[in-house]
Motif scaffolding. Structure first.
Motif, mmCIF file in Angstrom:
data_model
loop_
_atom_site.group_PDB
_atom_site.id
_atom_site.type_symbol
_atom_site.label_atom_id
_atom_site.label_comp_id
_atom_site.label_asym_id
_atom_site.label_seq_id
_atom_site.Cartn_x
_atom_site.Cartn_y
_atom_site.Cartn_z
ATOM 1 N N GLU A 5 30.756 41.538 34.378
ATOM 2 C CA GLU A 5 32.188 41.289 34.291
ATOM 3 C C GLU A 5 32.887 42.007 35.402
ATOM 4 O O GLU A 5 33.559 41.985 36.178
ATOM 5 N N GLU A 6 32.326 43.551 35.006
ATOM 6 C CA GLU A 6 33.192 44.658 36.063
ATOM 7 C C GLU A 6 32.759 44.399 37.579
ATOM 8 O O GLU A 6 33.616 44.569 38.093
ATOM 9 N N LEU A 7 31.438 44.084 37.828
ATOM 10 C CA LEU A 7 30.929 43.859 38.967
ATOM 11 C C LEU A 7 31.701 42.583 39.588
ATOM 12 O O LEU A 7 32.047 42.827 40.691
ATOM 13 N N ASP A 8 31.522 41.602 38.905
ATOM 14 C CA ASP A 8 32.357 40.394 39.611
ATOM 15 C C ASP A 8 33.769 40.670 39.932
ATOM 16 O O ASP A 8 34.204 40.235 40.894
ATOM 17 N N ALA A 9 34.574 41.359 38.962
ATOM 18 C CA ALA A 9 35.881 41.872 39.199
ATOM 19 C C ALA A 9 36.041 42.655 40.575
ATOM 20 O O ALA A 9 37.034 42.581 41.326
ATOM 21 N N CYS A 10 35.031 43.607 40.775
ATOM 22 C CA CYS A 10 35.189 44.286 41.940
ATOM 23 C C CYS A 10 34.816 43.379 43.143
ATOM 24 O O CYS A 10 35.422 43.597 44.132
ATOM 25 N N TYR A 11 33.953 42.367 43.032
ATOM 26 C CA TYR A 11 33.554 41.472 44.066
ATOM 27 C C TYR A 11 34.960 40.699 44.420
ATOM 28 O O TYR A 11 35.248 40.429 45.736
ATOM 29 N N ARG A 12 35.799 40.313 43.273
ATOM 30 C CA ARG A 12 36.866 39.525 43.667
ATOM 31 C C ARG A 12 38.048 40.337 44.061
ATOM 32 O O ARG A 12 38.734 39.679 44.627
ATOM 33 N N ALA A 13 37.809 41.365 43.914
ATOM 34 C CA ALA A 13 38.872 42.568 44.778
ATOM 35 C C ALA A 13 38.795 42.606 46.072
ATOM 36 O O ALA A 13 39.731 43.297 46.680
ATOM 37 N N MET A 14 37.599 42.526 46.733
ATOM 38 C CA MET A 14 37.509 42.688 48.054
ATOM 39 C C MET A 14 37.651 41.134 48.930
ATOM 40 O O MET A 14 36.705 40.396 48.491
ATOM 41 N N PRO A 15 38.771 41.134 49.469
ATOM 42 C CA PRO A 15 38.986 39.781 50.243
ATOM 43 C C PRO A 15 37.927 38.979 50.958
ATOM 44 O O PRO A 15 37.695 37.663 50.513
ATOM 45 N N PRO A 16 37.134 39.408 51.540
ATOM 46 C CA PRO A 16 35.977 38.786 52.341
ATOM 47 C C PRO A 16 34.971 38.549 51.241
ATOM 48 O O PRO A 16 34.427 37.427 51.585
ATOM 49 N N VAL A 17 34.776 39.245 50.395
ATOM 50 C CA VAL A 17 33.534 38.944 49.218
ATOM 51 C C VAL A 17 34.086 37.621 48.328
ATOM 52 O O VAL A 17 33.584 36.805 48.051
ATOM 53 N N ALA A 18 35.375 37.853 47.962
ATOM 54 C CA ALA A 18 36.295 36.910 47.268
ATOM 55 C C ALA A 18 36.076 35.520 47.917
ATOM 56 O O ALA A 18 35.712 34.273 47.412
ATOM 57 N N ALA A 19 36.380 35.298 49.342
ATOM 58 C CA ALA A 19 36.483 34.227 50.091
ATOM 59 C C ALA A 19 35.025 33.628 50.103
ATOM 60 O O ALA A 19 34.810 32.368 50.225
ATOM 61 N N MET A 20 33.742 34.451 50.086
ATOM 62 C CA MET A 20 32.344 33.748 49.930
ATOM 63 C C MET A 20 32.156 33.360 48.499
ATOM 64 O O MET A 20 31.244 32.425 48.478
ATOM 65 N N GLY A 21 32.899 33.539 47.658
ATOM 66 C CA GLY A 21 32.683 32.771 46.141
ATOM 67 C C GLY A 21 31.569 33.452 45.617
ATOM 68 O O GLY A 21 30.749 32.791 44.713
ATOM 69 N N ILE A 22 31.128 34.625 45.872
ATOM 70 C CA ILE A 22 30.060 35.296 45.248
ATOM 71 C C ILE A 22 30.099 35.671 43.690
ATOM 72 O O ILE A 22 31.215 36.216 43.272
ATOM 73 N N GLU A 23 29.016 35.254 43.037
ATOM 74 C CA GLU A 23 29.524 35.682 41.586
ATOM 75 C C GLU A 23 27.754 36.132 40.806
ATOM 76 O O GLU A 23 26.887 35.776 41.470
ATOM 77 N N PRO A 37 28.542 29.550 46.955
ATOM 78 C CA PRO A 37 28.311 28.106 47.177
ATOM 79 C C PRO A 37 28.095 28.186 48.891
ATOM 80 O O PRO A 37 28.741 28.801 49.432
ATOM 81 N N LEU A 38 27.599 27.047 49.312
ATOM 82 C CA LEU A 38 27.273 26.596 50.505
ATOM 83 C C LEU A 38 28.987 26.412 51.265
ATOM 84 O O LEU A 38 28.999 26.968 52.348
#
Length: 149
Positions: A5-23, A37-38
């Protein structure tokens, strides 16, 4: 960071990573698995953008090292020092990634170096996969952990 959960929150806090939809999809203490997602990572050919493959592999390795350090009670700054990616085939589906420590990395020696010097390096491996688990890209990267200010 100690949890997905903490890792996903960190990913979402980085705009380019958030745009990729990484989880994150899994963490067993030794391997970290991510997905994206493709639709958020598509190129002009209708396949996964090569930069997205490089990014998810790098982020899987970075996340793995960050989580392993967190499990040891260590809050370090983790950076990629250098990496190599081999593209094996195009991907026309959601992508996944799985990262692990290279078998040549001695975790105890890594921790000893970090605790004594405030910095250490580790070699990590990752693979980018299709939804069936077939490897479409192979990643190798050297990461540095530095004592957090």
């Amino acid at each position: 960071m100690k949890t997905l959960e903490e890792l996903d929150a960190c990913y979402r806090a980085m705009p380019p990573v958030a745009a990729m939809g990484i989880e994150s999809t899994g963490w067993d203490g030794q391997r970290l698995r991510l997905r994206a997602p493709l639709a958020a990572n598509i190129n002009d050919k209708g396949t996964v953008f090569g930069g997205s493959m490089a990014s998810i592999a790098t982020l899987a390795a970075w996340g793995l090292l960050t989580l392993r350090l967190g499990a040891e009670g260590i809050k370090a700054e983790v950076y990629v020092a250098d990496s190599q990616l081999k593209y094996l085939k195009p991907l026309v589906a959601d992508l996944g990634a799985e990262a692990w420590l290279d078998e040549g990395t001695d975790w105890d020696a890594f921790l000893r170096s970090y605790r004594e010097r405030g910095r250490a390096r580790a070699q990590l491996l990752a693979r980018v996969t299709d939804p069936e688990g077939a490897t479409v890209a192979e990643f190798s990267g050297r990461f540095a952990a530095l004592r957090a200010p």
